[in-house]
Motif scaffolding. Structure first.
Motif, PDB file in Angstrom:
ATOM      1  N   UNK A 175       1.474   6.091 -19.064  1.00  0.00           N
ATOM      2  CA  UNK A 175       0.906   5.121 -18.246  1.00  0.00           C
ATOM      3  C   UNK A 175       0.820   3.386 -18.220  1.00  0.00           C
ATOM      4  N   UNK A 176       1.491   3.978 -18.716  1.00  0.00           N
ATOM      5  CA  UNK A 176       1.807   1.764 -18.862  1.00  0.00           C
ATOM      6  C   UNK A 176       2.594   1.257 -17.316  1.00  0.00           C
ATOM      7  N   UNK A 177       2.744  -0.358 -17.337  1.00  0.00           N
ATOM      8  CA  UNK A 177       2.644  -0.550 -15.229  1.00  0.00           C
ATOM      9  C   UNK A 177       2.978  -1.103 -15.755  1.00  0.00           C
ATOM     10  N   UNK A 178       4.457  -1.691 -15.436  1.00  0.00           N
ATOM     11  CA  UNK A 178       5.198  -2.960 -15.248  1.00  0.00           C
ATOM     12  C   UNK A 178       4.020  -4.355 -14.550  1.00  0.00           C
ATOM     13  N   UNK A 179       4.415  -5.159 -14.511  1.00  0.00           N
ATOM     14  CA  UNK A 179       3.553  -6.612 -14.057  1.00  0.00           C
ATOM     15  C   UNK A 179       4.763  -7.425 -13.617  1.00  0.00           C
ATOM     16  N   UNK A 180       4.583  -7.688 -12.235  1.00  0.00           N
ATOM     17  CA  UNK A 180       5.394  -8.697 -11.097  1.00  0.00           C
ATOM     18  C   UNK A 180       4.138  -9.515 -10.985  1.00  0.00           C
ATOM     19  N   UNK A 181       4.899 -10.808 -11.499  1.00  0.00           N
ATOM     20  CA  UNK A 181       4.472 -12.486 -11.269  1.00  0.00           C
ATOM     21  C   UNK A 181       5.246 -12.762  -9.958  1.00  0.00           C
ATOM     22  N   UNK A 182       4.355 -13.850  -8.588  1.00  0.00           N
ATOM     23  CA  UNK A 182       5.735 -14.112  -7.956  1.00  0.00           C
ATOM     24  C   UNK A 182       6.136 -12.908  -6.582  1.00  0.00           C
ATOM     25  N   UNK A 183       5.895 -12.064  -6.974  1.00  0.00           N
ATOM     26  CA  UNK A 183       6.463 -10.619  -6.406  1.00  0.00           C
ATOM     27  C   UNK A 183       6.710 -11.131  -4.727  1.00  0.00           C
ATOM     28  N   UNK A 184       7.237 -10.200  -4.051  1.00  0.00           N
ATOM     29  CA  UNK A 184       7.883 -10.177  -2.638  1.00  0.00           C
ATOM     30  C   UNK A 184       6.481 -10.683  -2.034  1.00  0.00           C
ATOM     31  N   UNK A 185       6.410 -10.304  -1.001  1.00  0.00           N
ATOM     32  CA  UNK A 185       5.561 -10.890  -0.019  1.00  0.00           C
ATOM     33  C   UNK A 185       5.654  -9.548   0.868  1.00  0.00           C
ATOM     34  N   UNK A 186       5.654  -8.009   1.610  1.00  0.00           N
ATOM     35  CA  UNK A 186       5.371  -7.572   2.258  1.00  0.00           C
ATOM     36  C   UNK A 186       4.416  -7.544   3.637  1.00  0.00           C
ATOM     37  N   UNK A 187       4.659  -7.231   4.244  1.00  0.00           N
ATOM     38  CA  UNK A 187       3.678  -7.066   5.632  1.00  0.00           C
ATOM     39  C   UNK A 187       4.180  -5.441   5.904  1.00  0.00           C
ATOM     40  N   UNK A 188       3.042  -5.200   6.236  1.00  0.00           N
ATOM     41  CA  UNK A 188       2.895  -3.771   6.885  1.00  0.00           C
ATOM     42  C   UNK A 188       1.998  -4.259   9.210  1.00  0.00           C
ATOM     43  N   UNK A 189       2.906  -4.686  10.294  1.00  0.00           N
ATOM     44  CA  UNK A 189       2.643  -4.510  10.763  1.00  0.00           C
ATOM     45  C   UNK A 189       2.461  -3.666  11.761  1.00  0.00           C
ATOM     46  N   UNK A 190       1.093  -3.131  12.238  1.00  0.00           N
ATOM     47  CA  UNK A 190       0.836  -2.303  12.696  1.00  0.00           C
ATOM     48  C   UNK A 190      -0.662  -2.613  13.845  1.00  0.00           C
ATOM     49  N   UNK A 191      -0.653  -3.972  14.026  1.00  0.00           N
ATOM     50  CA  UNK A 191      -1.761  -4.170  14.932  1.00  0.00           C
ATOM     51  C   UNK A 191      -0.149  -5.556  16.174  1.00  0.00           C
ATOM     52  N   UNK A 192      -0.422  -4.597  16.942  1.00  0.00           N
ATOM     53  CA  UNK A 192       0.132  -5.110  17.955  1.00  0.00           C
ATOM     54  C   UNK A 192      -0.571  -5.881  19.315  1.00  0.00           C
ATOM     55  N   UNK A 193      -2.127  -5.762  19.227  1.00  0.00           N
ATOM     56  CA  UNK A 193      -2.972  -6.345  20.756  1.00  0.00           C
ATOM     57  C   UNK A 193      -3.465  -5.440  21.563  1.00  0.00           C
ATOM     58  N   UNK A 299       4.484   3.084  15.301  1.00  0.00           N
ATOM     59  CA  UNK A 299       3.397   2.963  14.602  1.00  0.00           C
ATOM     60  C   UNK A 299       3.556   1.667  13.758  1.00  0.00           C
ATOM     61  N   UNK A 300       5.051   1.187  13.268  1.00  0.00           N
ATOM     62  CA  UNK A 300       4.499  -0.334  12.591  1.00  0.00           C
ATOM     63  C   UNK A 300       5.777  -1.089  12.044  1.00  0.00           C
ATOM     64  N   UNK A 301       6.103  -2.238  12.061  1.00  0.00           N
ATOM     65  CA  UNK A 301       6.790  -2.799  10.987  1.00  0.00           C
ATOM     66  C   UNK A 301       6.794  -2.703   9.966  1.00  0.00           C
ATOM     67  N   UNK A 302       7.166  -2.830   9.367  1.00  0.00           N
ATOM     68  CA  UNK A 302       7.660  -3.371   7.547  1.00  0.00           C
ATOM     69  C   UNK A 302       8.351  -4.789   7.501  1.00  0.00           C
ATOM     70  N   UNK A 303       7.408  -5.292   7.261  1.00  0.00           N
ATOM     71  CA  UNK A 303       8.375  -6.993   7.228  1.00  0.00           C
ATOM     72  C   UNK A 303       7.919  -7.487   5.505  1.00  0.00           C
ATOM     73  N   UNK A 304       9.419  -8.809   4.916  1.00  0.00           N
ATOM     74  CA  UNK A 304       9.260  -8.741   3.512  1.00  0.00           C
ATOM     75  C   UNK A 304       9.662 -10.336   4.193  1.00  0.00           C
ATOM     76  N   UNK A 305       9.256 -11.243   2.972  1.00  0.00           N
ATOM     77  CA  UNK A 305       9.673 -12.298   2.352  1.00  0.00           C
ATOM     78  C   UNK A 305       9.910 -12.434   0.859  1.00  0.00           C
ATOM     79  N   UNK A 306      10.828 -12.687   1.514  1.00  0.00           N
ATOM     80  CA  UNK A 306      10.848 -12.668  -0.604  1.00  0.00           C
ATOM     81  C   UNK A 306      10.606 -13.580  -1.757  1.00  0.00           C
ATOM     82  N   UNK A 307      10.378 -13.972  -2.334  1.00  0.00           N
ATOM     83  CA  UNK A 307       9.758 -14.909  -3.513  1.00  0.00           C
ATOM     84  C   UNK A 307      11.108 -15.129  -4.341  1.00  0.00           C
ATOM     85  N   UNK A 308      12.414 -15.741  -4.312  1.00  0.00           N
ATOM     86  CA  UNK A 308      13.248 -16.097  -5.677  1.00  0.00           C
ATOM     87  C   UNK A 308      12.956 -16.774  -6.559  1.00  0.00           C
TER      88      UNK A 308
END
Length: 377
Positions: A175-193, A299-308
């Motif tokens: 039941x443990x879980x790993x912790x991510x610090x400075x995680x990559x930023x993901x966006x699911x873009x599904x609102x196109x106006x 439906x949507x686009x999956x976007x990511x900005x990496x955090x080094x």
């Protein structure tokens, strides 16, 4: 018990793994056929709250990654990056998680060992609980225990019973879980106006944007990783800027498409339905010489900005649970009898396959499909 399924067609089959959970538990099935590890990652991000509130998450994608390599020519480096990103994020989910490594029995394609070894590498790196069914089959000479209609599908009965065994041994999983610090930023873009339409069948329900006029993307410096589409027929989405252009098709199935050619959004990036038949990358079950006039159903686009600066703190203590598969050996005689019975019926299957354009056979399939849809509704 609340169960989340992430995977491909093996997690969708009506009489297999998912049926056990439908029969006895609450199931949230976010699986898609012909997808990849990236689609599983996409669903983890899209349904993060549901996953956190579930009792267990079950994930499988090695078979689909294998086919992405062999059928879509995805390079092994990209496949490994997607697998790493999947298990990294999956390991941070605050609930019990178990990964299934399904048997790879198709001999005409390559990279079976490579794909499975990459999965094992990151499952073990992030300390996830897992069941290596492929290894169990090899050790016990069970390679003939497959669905005759599809070598990538273990028998429905085996998968159904596996669901039962996973729940029966629920207390064993970490039941443990790993912790991510400075995680990559993901966006699911599904609102196109734009206005959306609802698209539904017996398994899926999605909100679709029909892309017609050029629409600007405003997420500067994000990389586009994937496209989730559901069209009425073949259609192609074009993503373009002043310096780049990328086109990808989708058929009338609910599909997730990995973008393996990096595309960064700049200050002048747009999407539009393409009227040209050219694609930047292959698409499964897409008629490359035919493009309809229908607008692309996005439906949507999956976007990511990496955090080094990303750091991962390992808190899980996962292990292999192949003892859960001992039921297969205990019931081996019964399974072999079933396989023999099914093999004897192969002449009928082959006859139907050879004559599937016959009007009478098409009529029988129409009746079967209608009965199935009514049963689900």
């Amino acid at each position: 018990m609340k169960v989340v399924l992430l995977g491909g067609s093996n997690s969708i089959k009506k009489n297999g793994l998912s049926k056990y959970f439908r029969d006895y538990h609450t199931i949230y099935n976010y699986s898609l056929g012909a997808s990849s590890s990236l689609q599983n990652l996409y669903e983890i991000i899209r349904w993060e709250k549901v996953l956190e509130e579930s009792d267990i998450v079950i994930c499988e994608s090695n078979v689909n990654d294998f086919h992405n390599k062999n059928m879509l020519d995805t390079d092994i480096v990209t496949i490994e990056e997607n697998i790493k990103s999947l298990y990294e994020r999956l390991s941070s989910v605050e609930t019990k998680v178990i990964v299934l490594l399904l048997p790879l029995l198709t001999n005409k394609y390559k990279f079976k060992e490579e794909i499975n070894n990459i999965h094992l590498k990151y499952i073990q790196l992030y300390k996830l609980d897992y069941i290596d069914i492929d290894l169990f089959y090899k050790k016990n000479d069970l390679e003939y225990f497959y669905d005759f209609d599809n070598l990538d599908h273990p028998l429905d009965y085996i998968m159904y019973r596996l669901g039962e065994k996973i729940i029966d041994n629920f207390h064993q999983y970490d039941l443990g879980f790993n912790k991510i610090y400075h995680d990559d930023c993901y966006i699911i873009l599904n609102d196109f106006g734009c206005d959306k339409i609802s698209k539904t069948n017996s398994q899926f329900n999605e909100s679709i944007t029909l892309i017609s006029d050029d629409l600007k993307l405003n997420h500067y410096a994000y990389e586009i990783l994937g496209i989730h589409s559901w069209n009425d027929s073949n259609s192609i989405l074009n993503i373009y800027s002043d310096n780049e252009s990328y086109s990808r098709g989708g058929n009338n199935e609910n599909q997730f498409h990995d973008i393996n050619t990096p595309f960064m959004i700049d200050s002048n990036t747009y999407i539009a339905t393409s009227r040209c038949s050219l694609q930047s990358e292959k698409t499964i079950r897409f008629e490359s010489n035919y493009v309809s006039d229908s607008n692309f159903g996005l439906v949507s686009l999956l976007l990511r900005k990496k955090d080094e600066k990303k750091i991962i703190e390992i808190n899980r203590h996962g292990k292999i649970h192949n003892d859960l598969l001992d039921y297969i050996l205990k019931e081996r005689n019964n399974i072999e009898q079933y396989i023999s019975f099914k093999r004897n019926k192969r002449w009928l299957y082959k006859f139907v396959a050879r004559n599937k354009k016959n009007l009478f056979i098409r009529y029988l399939y129409s009746i079967k499909r209608l009965c199935f849809e009514r049963k689900i509704i």
